[in-house]
Structure formats: structure tokens, C-alpha cells
Design a protein around this motif. Structure first.
Motif, PDB file in Angstrom:
ATOM      1  N   LYS A 169       0.822  -1.212   0.000  1.00 55.07           N
ATOM      2  CA  LYS A 169       0.000   0.000   0.000  1.00 55.07           C
ATOM      3  C   LYS A 169       0.856   1.262   0.000  1.00 55.07           C
ATOM      4  CE  LYS A 169      -3.213   2.457   3.054  1.00 55.07           C
ATOM      5  NZ  LYS A 169      -3.996   2.361   4.309  1.00 55.07           N
ATOM      6  N   PHE A 170       1.850   1.322   0.891  1.00 57.16           N
ATOM      7  CA  PHE A 170       2.634   2.547   1.006  1.00 57.16           C
ATOM      8  C   PHE A 170       3.697   2.659  -0.092  1.00 57.16           C
ATOM      9  CE2 PHE A 170       0.421   2.717   4.973  1.00 57.16           C
ATOM     10  CZ  PHE A 170       0.160   4.073   5.094  1.00 57.16           C
ATOM     11  N   GLY A 171       4.133   1.557  -0.670  1.00 53.53           N
ATOM     12  CA  GLY A 171       4.997   1.633  -1.845  1.00 53.53           C
ATOM     13  C   GLY A 171       4.288   2.365  -2.968  1.00 53.53           C
ATOM     14  N   LYS A 172       3.000   2.029  -3.162  1.00 54.45           N
ATOM     15  CA  LYS A 172       2.190   2.721  -4.186  1.00 54.45           C
ATOM     16  C   LYS A 172       2.041   4.195  -3.851  1.00 54.45           C
ATOM     17  CE  LYS A 172      -0.436  -1.276  -5.696  1.00 54.45           C
ATOM     18  NZ  LYS A 172      -1.685  -2.010  -5.669  1.00 54.45           N
ATOM     19  N   LYS A 173       1.763   4.496  -2.591  1.00 54.04           N
ATOM     20  CA  LYS A 173       1.580   5.894  -2.183  1.00 54.04           C
ATOM     21  C   LYS A 173       2.858   6.715  -2.393  1.00 54.04           C
ATOM     22  CE  LYS A 173      -2.077   5.618   1.276  1.00 54.04           C
ATOM     23  NZ  LYS A 173      -2.915   6.633   0.651  1.00 54.04           N
ATOM     24  N   LEU A 211       7.270  10.885  -4.577  1.00 52.87           N
ATOM     25  CA  LEU A 211       8.383  10.857  -3.630  1.00 52.87           C
ATOM     26  C   LEU A 211       9.531   9.984  -4.115  1.00 52.87           C
ATOM     27  CD1 LEU A 211       6.212  10.668  -0.409  1.00 52.87           C
ATOM     28  CD2 LEU A 211       7.411  12.679  -1.331  1.00 52.87           C
ATOM     29  N   THR A 212       9.336   9.339  -5.250  1.00 49.97           N
ATOM     30  CA  THR A 212      10.384   8.575  -5.914  1.00 49.97           C
ATOM     31  C   THR A 212       9.849   8.112  -7.260  1.00 49.97           C
ATOM     32  OG1 THR A 212      12.117   6.917  -5.506  1.00 49.97           O
ATOM     33  CG2 THR A 212       9.862   6.208  -5.129  1.00 49.97           C
ATOM     34  N   GLY A 213      10.771   7.764  -8.158  1.00 48.25           N
ATOM     35  CA  GLY A 213      10.367   7.100  -9.394  1.00 48.25           C
ATOM     36  C   GLY A 213      10.065   5.652  -9.065  1.00 48.25           C
ATOM     37  N   ALA A 214       9.308   4.971  -9.908  1.00 47.99           N
ATOM     38  CA  ALA A 214       8.884   3.602  -9.609  1.00 47.99           C
ATOM     39  C   ALA A 214      10.055   2.664  -9.317  1.00 47.99           C
ATOM     40  CB  ALA A 214       8.039   3.053 -10.759  1.00 47.99           C
ATOM     41  N   PHE A 215      11.180   2.830 -10.016  1.00 49.70           N
ATOM     42  CA  PHE A 215      12.303   1.909  -9.853  1.00 49.70           C
ATOM     43  C   PHE A 215      13.289   2.344  -8.773  1.00 49.70           C
ATOM     44  CE2 PHE A 215      11.032   0.442 -14.090  1.00 49.70           C
ATOM     45  CZ  PHE A 215      11.056  -0.927 -13.867  1.00 49.70           C
ATOM     46  N   PHE A 216      13.028   3.454  -8.109  1.00 56.08           N
ATOM     47  CA  PHE A 216      13.949   3.940  -7.087  1.00 56.08           C
ATOM     48  C   PHE A 216      13.320   3.759  -5.710  1.00 56.08           C
ATOM     49  CE2 PHE A 216      14.744   6.975 -10.704  1.00 56.08           C
ATOM     50  CZ  PHE A 216      15.873   6.317 -11.167  1.00 56.08           C
ATOM     51  N   GLY A 217      14.137   3.759  -4.683  1.00 59.18           N
ATOM     52  CA  GLY A 217      13.645   3.693  -3.322  1.00 59.18           C
ATOM     53  C   GLY A 217      13.355   2.272  -2.886  1.00 59.18           C
ATOM     54  N   HIS A 246      12.284   4.645   2.062  1.00 59.45           N
ATOM     55  CA  HIS A 246      13.333   5.409   1.380  1.00 59.45           C
ATOM     56  C   HIS A 246      12.838   5.833   0.006  1.00 59.45           C
ATOM     57  CE1 HIS A 246      17.009   6.674  -0.417  1.00 59.45           C
ATOM     58  NE2 HIS A 246      17.150   5.584  -1.151  1.00 59.45           N
ATOM     59  N   GLY A 247      12.903   7.145  -0.242  1.00 55.67           N
ATOM     60  CA  GLY A 247      12.509   7.680  -1.531  1.00 55.67           C
ATOM     61  C   GLY A 247      13.547   8.651  -2.051  1.00 55.67           C
ATOM     62  N   HIS A 248      13.356   9.080  -3.287  1.00 54.10           N
ATOM     63  CA  HIS A 248      14.270  10.015  -3.941  1.00 54.10           C
ATOM     64  C   HIS A 248      13.507  11.260  -4.380  1.00 54.10           C
ATOM     65  CE1 HIS A 248      17.525   6.889  -4.706  1.00 54.10           C
ATOM     66  NE2 HIS A 248      16.515   6.195  -4.211  1.00 54.10           N
ATOM     67  N   PRO A 249      12.865  11.961  -3.439  1.00 57.15           N
ATOM     68  CA  PRO A 249      12.073  13.119  -3.840  1.00 57.15           C
ATOM     69  C   PRO A 249      12.945  14.263  -4.350  1.00 57.15           C
ATOM     70  CG  PRO A 249      12.022  12.838  -1.452  1.00 57.15           C
ATOM     71  CD  PRO A 249      12.806  11.704  -2.014  1.00 57.15           C
ATOM     72  N   ASP A 272       4.871   3.066  12.860  1.00 55.43           N
ATOM     73  CA  ASP A 272       3.818   2.560  11.981  1.00 55.43           C
ATOM     74  C   ASP A 272       4.047   3.123  10.577  1.00 55.43           C
ATOM     75  OD1 ASP A 272       2.165   5.128  11.635  1.00 55.43           O
ATOM     76  OD2 ASP A 272       2.242   4.914  13.816  1.00 55.43           O
ATOM     77  N   PRO A 273       3.417   2.531   9.571  1.00 54.60           N
ATOM     78  CA  PRO A 273       3.673   2.979   8.201  1.00 54.60           C
ATOM     79  C   PRO A 273       3.162   4.390   7.919  1.00 54.60           C
ATOM     80  CG  PRO A 273       1.933   1.331   8.214  1.00 54.60           C
ATOM     81  CD  PRO A 273       2.507   1.370   9.606  1.00 54.60           C
ATOM     82  N   VAL A 274       2.090   4.787   8.589  1.00 49.72           N
ATOM     83  CA  VAL A 274       1.554   6.139   8.380  1.00 49.72           C
ATOM     84  C   VAL A 274       2.583   7.163   8.857  1.00 49.72           C
ATOM     85  CG1 VAL A 274      -0.266   7.766   9.038  1.00 49.72           C
ATOM     86  CG2 VAL A 274      -0.850   5.392   8.507  1.00 49.72           C
ATOM     87  N   GLY A 275       3.182   6.931  10.007  1.00 48.52           N
ATOM     88  CA  GLY A 275       4.192   7.848  10.536  1.00 48.52           C
ATOM     89  C   GLY A 275       5.415   7.937   9.648  1.00 48.52           C
ATOM     90  N   ALA A 276       5.901   6.802   9.182  1.00 51.08           N
ATOM     91  CA  ALA A 276       7.082   6.806   8.296  1.00 51.08           C
ATOM     92  C   ALA A 276       6.764   7.528   6.991  1.00 51.08           C
ATOM     93  CB  ALA A 276       7.546   5.375   8.028  1.00 51.08           C
ATOM     94  N   PHE A 277       5.569   7.290   6.454  1.00 50.89           N
ATOM     95  CA  PHE A 277       5.151   7.951   5.214  1.00 50.89           C
ATOM     96  C   PHE A 277       4.973   9.453   5.430  1.00 50.89           C
ATOM     97  CE2 PHE A 277       1.660   9.241   2.283  1.00 50.89           C
ATOM     98  CZ  PHE A 277       2.333   9.063   1.089  1.00 50.89           C
ATOM     99  N   ALA A 278       4.349   9.834   6.550  1.00 47.31           N
ATOM    100  CA  ALA A 278       4.129  11.254   6.848  1.00 47.31           C
ATOM    101  C   ALA A 278       5.462  11.997   6.933  1.00 47.31           C
ATOM    102  CB  ALA A 278       3.347  11.405   8.152  1.00 47.31           C
ATOM    103  N   CYS A 279       6.459  11.382   7.514  1.00 48.56           N
ATOM    104  CA  CYS A 279       7.772  12.037   7.632  1.00 48.56           C
ATOM    105  C   CYS A 279       8.443  12.172   6.272  1.00 48.56           C
ATOM    106  CB  CYS A 279       8.664  11.277   8.612  1.00 48.56           C
ATOM    107  SG  CYS A 279       8.111  11.497  10.307  1.00 48.56           S
ATOM    108  N   LEU A 280       8.323  11.152   5.440  1.00 45.72           N
ATOM    109  CA  LEU A 280       8.868  11.239   4.082  1.00 45.72           C
ATOM    110  C   LEU A 280       8.188  12.379   3.326  1.00 45.72           C
ATOM    111  CD1 LEU A 280      10.771   9.890   1.997  1.00 45.72           C
ATOM    112  CD2 LEU A 280       8.928   8.299   1.479  1.00 45.72           C
ATOM    113  N   CYS A 281       6.856  12.472   3.440  1.00 47.05           N
ATOM    114  CA  CYS A 281       6.107  13.565   2.804  1.00 47.05           C
ATOM    115  C   CYS A 281       6.523  14.916   3.373  1.00 47.05           C
ATOM    116  CB  CYS A 281       4.605  13.384   3.019  1.00 47.05           C
ATOM    117  SG  CYS A 281       3.876  11.994   2.145  1.00 47.05           S
TER     118      CYS A 281
END
Length: 196
Positions: A6-10, A16-22, A84-87, A156-165
């Protein structure tokens, strides 16, 4: 595992990254689910492997090349998720600044979530980066590896995603504000010269 899919898609959907990165991972006891090397983050249904949190094993060769970083973060922190993303703006600001710098967000939301964004040296091996990243994420929810991308960790995944955003949002605001200030400075210098 469903949360990683779910969060890979988000992460990809939010740019926050290209599909092949992160990469993404989640810890369950002494095991880690992690995206495979070269997988597309928005198509992880069959691209997650389970590895031991500390000990090498046969699936390590299929795991993301950043596995050593994820293991170090789990060993040093209470995190259950590492993303991990490459924004774009985060990478750009990391290249404009130096390793060791700490970006201070201008906007209220990012300041509330992040309290500052450490920039780590991206010119080292993953083995050298691992303890530094782990130590940094023990004190901060996210960090930028200079010229590489953002790592965030959370319970949790929401927290990790929120910080990346939040890191990317803060960097976009910082960059755009700095461009506006540069433009204002140029206009002011130009009008000063023309009035002489």
C-alpha cells in the motif's frame, strides 16, 4: 506485508520517488519484509522478501541493496517501518547544502513534524553510512542522504510515510522561498542601479 504494498504505491503516487527507485521495509519480530532489488515500488505484490533482522541469509541477495541500512536502523531504533525515496526537492537541497548541515523548515507543519532535517554524507559506502543513518534516525524521524534521497523511520507505516512527505514538502517550500528571495534581491539591485 500489505502495508508495504500500500505505502509503496503511495510513495510513487505522491512523487516521492520514481517507480524503480527507493525501497520499503517493515519489521515483524526478528524478521524484516523488504522490497527486492530493482523492484517497482508501486508493484510490490510479488517483490517483497523476508530476511533476518541481523543475520545474513539466502534471501539477502534478492533484497534491496539498502538492506544493510534498514538492518542498522532496526538495530538502533524502535522503528517498525523504514521508507526510502528520492524526492526531487529533497535531493536538490541536499546538493545545494553540505553533509552535516541541518535544514530548518520554514513552514509550520514541517517544523511540527520534523524539528529539522539532517543531511548525511552520501559519498560513502552503505556500510559506512549504516551506523550514521541509524544513529541519526534514533533522534530524528527522517534524514536526507546527500545526493541520494530521504530515509524515514516510524513505529507505523503512516508515521514513516508522513515524515517522508514532510521532508519533501519542507524542501519544496525552502527551495521556492529561496528562489523568491533571490529574485527579489536581483530586482532590488537592478532598480538601485537604474536609479543611479
Amino acid at each position: 506485508m500489505r502495508q508495504l504494498i500500500k505505502f509503496g504505491k503511495k510513495i510513487v503516487e505522491q512523487g516521492l520517488t520514481g517507480a524503480f527507485f527507493g525501497n520499503v521495509s517493515g519489521r515483524e519480530g526478528d524478521r524484516i519484509w523488504i522490497s527486492t532489488s530493482g523492484s517497482m515500488l508501486d508493484e510490490l505484490e510479488h517483490e517483497l522478501v523476508q530476511v533476518h533482522v541481523r543475520d545474513p541469509g539466502p534471501e539477502d541477495s534478492r533484497a534491496s541493496s539498502d538492506l544493510v541500512l534498514h538492518r542498522a536502523v532496526y538495530a538502533r531504533t524502535k522503528a517498525r517501518y523504514v521508507f526510502h525515496g528520492h524526492p526531487t526537492y529533497s535531493v536538490v537541497l541536499s546538493l545545494i547544502n553540505k553533509a552535516g548541515d541541518r535544514l530548518e523548515p520554514d513552514d509550520m507543519e514541517s517544523r511540527h513534524v520534523l524539528k529539522g532535517i539532517p543531511i548525511l554524507d552520501g559519498n560513502v559506502s552503505r556500510e559506512e553510512l549504516a551506523p550514521v543513518l541509524a544513529e541519526t534516525l534514533a533522534d530524528a524521524p527522517a534524514a536526507i542522504v546527500r545526493g541520494h534521497g530521504v530515509f524515514s523511520a516510524g513505529a507505523d507505516p503512516v508515521g514513516a510515510f508522513a515524515c517522508l512527505c514532510a521532508v519533501e514538502h519542507a524542501c519544496r517550500v525552502l527551495y521556492l522561498v529561496s528562489m523568491k528571495r533571490r529574485l527579489d534581491s536581483k530586482v532590488k539591485r537592478s532598480s538601485t542601479r537604474s536609479s543611479l
